[in-house]
Design a protein around this motif. Sequence first.
Motif, short mmCIF file in Angstrom:
data_model
loop_
_atom_site.label_atom_id
_atom_site.label_comp_id
_atom_site.label_asym_id
_atom_site.label_seq_id
_atom_site.Cartn_x
_atom_site.Cartn_y
_atom_site.Cartn_z
N VAL A 92 98.14 22.09 78.53
CA VAL A 92 99.45 21.72 79.78
C VAL A 92 100.65 21.59 79.39
N LEU A 93 100.68 20.67 78.91
CA LEU A 93 101.51 20.73 77.98
C LEU A 93 102.16 21.55 77.08
N ASN A 94 101.54 21.90 76.01
CA ASN A 94 101.43 22.41 74.88
C ASN A 94 102.67 24.24 75.49
N VAL A 95 101.62 24.67 77.07
CA VAL A 95 102.13 25.47 77.47
C VAL A 95 103.17 25.71 77.84
N ASN A 96 104.50 24.14 77.95
CA ASN A 96 105.35 24.36 78.60
C ASN A 96 106.06 23.98 77.20
N ASN A 97 105.75 23.84 76.21
CA ASN A 97 106.76 23.67 74.86
C ASN A 97 106.57 25.03 74.19
N ILE A 98 105.66 25.38 74.42
CA ILE A 98 105.96 27.20 73.51
C ILE A 98 106.94 27.85 74.34
N ARG A 99 106.96 27.78 75.89
CA ARG A 99 107.68 28.47 76.69
C ARG A 99 109.09 27.71 76.45
N ASP A 100 109.18 26.84 76.00
CA ASP A 100 110.66 26.10 75.95
C ASP A 100 110.93 25.42 74.36
N ILE A 101 110.66 26.87 73.21
CA ILE A 101 110.38 26.13 71.74
C ILE A 101 112.04 26.49 71.46
N ARG A 102 112.30 27.35 71.57
CA ARG A 102 114.01 27.90 71.63
C ARG A 102 115.04 26.68 72.00
N SER A 103 114.92 26.71 73.35
CA SER A 103 115.93 25.61 73.54
C SER A 103 115.24 23.66 72.72
N ASP A 104 114.59 23.76 72.86
CA ASP A 104 114.04 22.30 72.35
C ASP A 104 114.35 22.40 70.26
N ALA A 105 114.20 23.03 69.80
CA ALA A 105 114.54 23.46 68.49
C ALA A 105 116.20 23.19 68.19
N LEU A 106 116.50 23.87 68.81
CA LEU A 106 118.49 23.75 69.67
C LEU A 106 118.80 22.69 69.39
N ALA A 107 117.69 21.87 70.92
CA ALA A 107 118.89 20.25 70.46
C ALA A 107 117.67 19.52 69.78
N GLY A 108 117.00 19.22 68.44
CA GLY A 108 116.02 18.50 68.05
C GLY A 108 114.96 17.84 68.37
N LYS A 109 114.64 18.48 69.58
CA LYS A 109 113.79 18.21 70.37
C LYS A 109 112.18 18.92 69.59
N ILE A 110 111.62 18.08 68.35
CA ILE A 110 110.60 18.77 66.88
C ILE A 110 108.42 18.96 67.75
N THR A 111 108.87 19.17 68.95
CA THR A 111 107.35 19.54 69.73
C THR A 111 106.74 20.30 68.67
N ILE A 112 105.61 19.94 68.51
CA ILE A 112 104.23 20.61 68.09
C ILE A 112 104.47 22.19 67.78
N PRO A 113 104.85 22.95 68.89
CA PRO A 113 104.91 24.52 68.67
C PRO A 113 106.21 24.94 67.88
N VAL A 114 107.64 23.20 67.48
CA VAL A 114 108.61 24.10 66.95
C VAL A 114 107.86 23.88 65.80
N ARG A 115 107.44 23.04 65.68
CA ARG A 115 106.79 22.58 63.88
C ARG A 115 105.88 23.71 63.62
N LEU A 116 105.42 24.29 64.29
CA LEU A 116 104.02 25.14 64.20
C LEU A 116 104.16 26.70 64.10
N GLY A 117 106.05 26.74 64.93
CA GLY A 117 105.71 27.93 65.23
C GLY A 117 105.27 28.60 66.10
N PRO A 118 105.35 29.66 67.04
CA PRO A 118 104.87 30.19 68.48
C PRO A 118 103.78 30.82 68.07
N GLN A 119 103.47 31.34 67.01
CA GLN A 119 102.08 32.17 66.51
C GLN A 119 100.94 30.34 66.88
N ARG A 120 101.21 30.11 65.36
CA ARG A 120 100.36 29.24 65.24
C ARG A 120 100.01 27.27 66.95
#
Length: 311
Positions: free
Chosen positions: A204-232
Amino acid sequence: MAISSPAAPAPVSPIKAWISAFRPRTLPLALASIMAGGFLAASHGHFRGSVVGLAALTTILLQILSNLANDYGDSQNGADSVHREGPQRAVQSGAITPAQMKKGMGLFGALSLVSGLLLLWEALGTAGAWIFLAFFVLGLSAIWAAVNYTAGSKPYGYAGLGDLSVFVFFGLVGVCGTYFLQAGTLPLPVLLPAAALGCFATAVLNVNNIRDIRSDALAGKITIPVRLGPQRARVYHAVLLTAGLVCAVAYVLLTYRSPWQWLFLLSAPLLVRNAAAVWQCQDSMQLDPLLKQMALTTLVFTLLFGLGQVL
């Protein structure tokens, strides 16, 4: 001809703003691990309704605390910006001020502590001082984790550790703790359904973080999707769902008593559907309904799995 400006949105009432900040749709997911622990204890003849009830109350309070802290922390650290794809938050929109949100966090932190102490007293009484102390420390850790996910000077959610925290607290601690507080013991196989719930909550958290991947990356919030990229990150999502299902299957194989124990397999098509939808959906805004779908699927899995153990 003068062009009229669009009407300003109507102000949100304080009550509605706070209820929205509580994020009621996240509460059933928080209760899933408590339900699973209750069902498993009942299947072994250890069910105690008062303990499960207080565990559920404590979990709800902790989840609300986490949601308020997340609202406050993301607004202060820049993740809640104009680039965010999800629904607008209370502090971000100005419906609740940062000072008011901090007071709300303090209130729910205190309520969580009181509820947790009542839970431990009901479950353990005066017996087992060391066990009582261990669970008290665990409760304080849960409060710390709820607050410091995105708030505080060094929020661990910004370092990509949110997935681990969700797996531990929504899975292992929730299921195993609820079981132990009723039974006074913890069979090792119980770790398997606990891990299953942890995997699904993390999804559930992962879906949330995939959705917010762009804004998180801009804010320096390095979630797992930000680290892996959207497809991985979508592959990671499928791995989480598969691992959760495998853990549940392994538990039934180890503790097999009745065909009813396979009832949870009825939720497998919902898990497959969610994995496929997350893989195919490339529009961030269209991921939001899949977040809710994953949370409801986790609840369905928990009910089917639990019923299968007690029938």
